[in-house]
Design an enzyme around this catalytic site. Structure first.
Site, mmCIF file in Angstrom:
data_model
loop_
_atom_site.group_PDB
_atom_site.id
_atom_site.type_symbol
_atom_site.label_atom_id
_atom_site.label_comp_id
_atom_site.label_asym_id
_atom_site.label_seq_id
_atom_site.Cartn_x
_atom_site.Cartn_y
_atom_site.Cartn_z
ATOM 1 N N LYS A 194 32.507 26.931 0.454
ATOM 2 C CA LYS A 194 32.678 25.489 0.265
ATOM 3 C C LYS A 194 34.085 25.113 0.679
ATOM 4 O O LYS A 194 35.032 25.811 0.310
ATOM 5 C CB LYS A 194 32.444 25.129 -1.200
ATOM 6 N N GLU A 205 -10.542 -9.364 11.434
ATOM 7 C CA GLU A 205 -9.946 -8.403 10.499
ATOM 8 C C GLU A 205 -11.051 -7.659 9.753
ATOM 9 O O GLU A 205 -12.098 -8.235 9.455
ATOM 10 C CB GLU A 205 -9.038 -9.148 9.506
ATOM 11 N N ARG A 246 0.813 -1.222 0.000
ATOM 12 C CA ARG A 246 0.000 0.000 0.000
ATOM 13 C C ARG A 246 0.853 1.281 0.000
ATOM 14 O O ARG A 246 0.352 2.363 -0.227
ATOM 15 C CB ARG A 246 -0.953 -0.021 1.213
ATOM 16 N N SER A 279 36.336 45.273 -2.622
ATOM 17 C CA SER A 279 35.173 44.730 -3.340
ATOM 18 C C SER A 279 35.544 44.293 -4.752
ATOM 19 O O SER A 279 36.466 44.832 -5.363
ATOM 20 C CB SER A 279 34.094 45.807 -3.442
ATOM 21 N N GLN A 329 11.685 -14.434 6.401
ATOM 22 C CA GLN A 329 10.412 -15.062 5.998
ATOM 23 C C GLN A 329 10.425 -15.100 4.461
ATOM 24 O O GLN A 329 10.341 -14.063 3.821
ATOM 25 C CB GLN A 329 9.240 -14.205 6.509
ATOM 26 N N ALA A 340 40.088 47.392 -4.495
ATOM 27 C CA ALA A 340 38.832 46.966 -5.121
ATOM 28 C C ALA A 340 39.039 46.735 -6.613
ATOM 29 O O ALA A 340 39.831 47.424 -7.257
ATOM 30 C CB ALA A 340 37.766 48.027 -4.894
ATOM 31 N N ARG A 358 44.093 46.888 -11.388
ATOM 32 C CA ARG A 358 43.175 47.516 -12.335
ATOM 33 C C ARG A 358 43.912 48.585 -13.152
ATOM 34 O O ARG A 358 44.905 49.170 -12.700
ATOM 35 C CB ARG A 358 41.984 48.119 -11.597
#
Ligand code: UD1
Ligand code: CA
Length: 473
Positions: A354, A157, A16, A408, A75, A426, A443
């Site tokens: 991670k 039953e 079931r 940043s 069984q 940054a 940069r």
């Protein structure tokens, strides 16, 4: 002290449930259903516990064999609960104490209820004692038949029951105590004369009573404890009750739940005192939450350990990680496996980590990816920082030493090391190690063209003027 042995019936196909997975292994608040029954069995301190398992149920057998004091018998054909019980005959027919028969699909049964069943069985000197209950809806359960004096004379039953029997409200919980000297010979005499063509353990009640031996129907104090799981709907109902029980246990131990019905805590989870848990929090697996933590809505923590006074803000996912004390996480942070955050770390919104460690007091407050990285103490990782840990073939580590300031929008192309106290400007792309206390910037220098914008805006005004001329036409 009279001796006890426990039999657990767990070989049924569970048709079931409509599942590839054996019914008794379906997870319930973080553990297989059968684990709860094994635990209840162990609490009775039995001489032994024998679990009847199906022929292809390797996983079920493995769970039982790994359980202290438990063993299995197979069984081979699922011919019914009576046939299942008969499989333990060789193991237990000479057992000198009482047998307790539990059902692998009734995980809410408490040890104290099994003990009271056993006590009633002994007190009445019964050959067979059945745990009975009166649920609001008896559908699906075997009905308890009593005579005019209230003595139990049989179980019918539902599928075999006629109208008057169906109206009986008292049902069979599927949990029994039996005298092995009576049980096994009577099981041999069972016949599958019923709608399902099965050997019903429940037919034993009538057979034993007919022999003039005492059969007792022991009413459970709390009917929900014997609820059986036959379908997914039953599983959901039982899970809700199990959650209620787990959350009540934590509240008793000093944990606040703003709305306990909306919090999902596995049975395996440990929570410290004075922790406050908001709705829609999920705590799964081997998770430990310390004292005085606060878990805001949507915190989802799996197999992780949190120290004390940790604040996890809305919608943060933490998996297989280690978090120190006074750490703040989220909203919307993602700790993937093997993250270690030491005391006082701050992880802000949209930060993903991670296989990384952040030393005490370090911060990554906004929009960052930190993978395969070791960060020292009191370092500050600016918004938009990305560790480029993967070159398409291999993963490489980034090392950021104590008190480093990463500006940043920095990319750190691993493998790379930023020395203690260094500053990364940054917008920099770091491809080489930065010495301690250096300023790194990659940069392009900025050029300012004086007055340049005037021309630009003049063009815009010209364009506008021609457009409005067009409109007048
Ligand atoms: C059974 C009882 C019913 C009772 C209900 C309580 C019988 C005939 N009926 O019905 O009176 O009200 O439990 O929950 O016993 N099993 C085996 N081998 C088999 C068949 C079953 O090991 O061949 C095991 C199942 O894995 C399960 C337990 O026995 O753990 C009960 O079997 P199930 O088929 O669920 O019985 P119910 O129809 O619920
Ligand atoms: Ca059942």
């Amino acid at each position: 002290m009279p001796r006890t042995a426990v039999v657990i019936l767990a070989a049924g196909k569970g048709t079931r449930m409509r599942s590839e997975r054996p019914k008794v292994l379906h997870p319930l608040c973080g553990r297989p259903m059968l684990a709860y029954v094994l635990e209840t069995a162990a609490a009775l301190e039995p001489a032994e516990t024998v679990v009847v398992v199906g022929p292809e149920a390797d996983e079920t057998a493995a769970l039982c064999e790994g359980w202290p004091g438990a063993s299995t018998v197979v069984q081979d054909h699922q011919l019914g609960t009576g046939h299942a019980t008969l499989q333990v005959r060789q193991r237990l027919e000479r057992f000198g104490g009482d047998l307790v028969i539990l059902s692998g699909d009734a995980p809410l049964l408490r040890a104290e209820t099994a003990r009271s069943l056993l006590a009633a069985h002994r007190q009445e000197g019964a050959a067979l004692t059945c745990l009975t209950m009166t649920p609001p809806d008896p559908t699906g359960y075997g009905r308890i038949v009593r005579d005019g004096d209230g003595a139990m004379v049989g179980i019918v039953e539902e599928r075999d029951a006629k109208e008057p029997e169906r109206a009986i409200g008292e049902v069979n919980g599927g949990i029994y105590c039996a005298d092995p000297k009576v049980l096994f010979p009577a099981l041999e005499e069972l016949r599958p004369d019923n709608v399902q063509g099965e050997y019903y353990l429940t037919d034993l009640a009538g057979a034993v009573a007919a022999k003039g031996l005492t059969v007792v129907g022991h009413r459970a104090a709390e009917w929900r404890e014997a609820l059986g799981v036959n379908s997914r709907a039953d599983l959901a109902r039982v899970a809700r009750l199990m959650r209620e029980r787990i959350n009540a246990r934590h509240m008793e131990a000093g944990v606040t739940f703003i709305d306990p019905e909306a919090v999902y805590v596995d049975d395996t989870v440990v929570i410290g005192q004075d922790t406050v848990i908001h709705p829609q929090v999920h705590l799964w697996g081997e998770t430990t939450v310390g004292r005085a933590c606060e878990l805001w809505p949507g915190a989802h923590i799996i197999d992780s350990r949190l120290g004390d006074e940790v604040l996890v803000k809305d919608s943060s996912l933490i998996t297989d990680s280690e978090v120190g004390s006074r750490v703040q996480i989220g909203p919307c942070a993602h700790l993937r496996p093997e993250v270690i955050l030491r005391d006082g770390v701050k992880i802000g919104n949209f930060v993903e980590l991670k296989k990384s460690e952040m030393g005490p007091g370090s911060k990554a407050n906004h929009l960052a990816y930190i993978g395969d990285t070791t960060v020292g103490e009191r370092a500050n990782i600016g918004a938009g920082t990305i560790t480029c840990n993967y070159d398409g073939i291999q993963k490489h580590r980034t090392i950021i030493e104590d008190e480093v300031f990463i500006g940043s929008d920095t990319q750190l192309v691993a493998p790379v090391r930023v020395g203690r106290g260094a500053i990364v400007a940054a917008g920099t792309t770091i491809t080489e190690d930065v010495p301690p206390y250096a300023l790194a910037l990659s940069r392009a220098p900025q050029v300012n063209k004086e007055e340049w914008a005037h021309n630009h805006w003049a063009k815009r005004d010209e364009l506008k003027a021609t457009e409005s001329d067009d409109e007048e036409d």
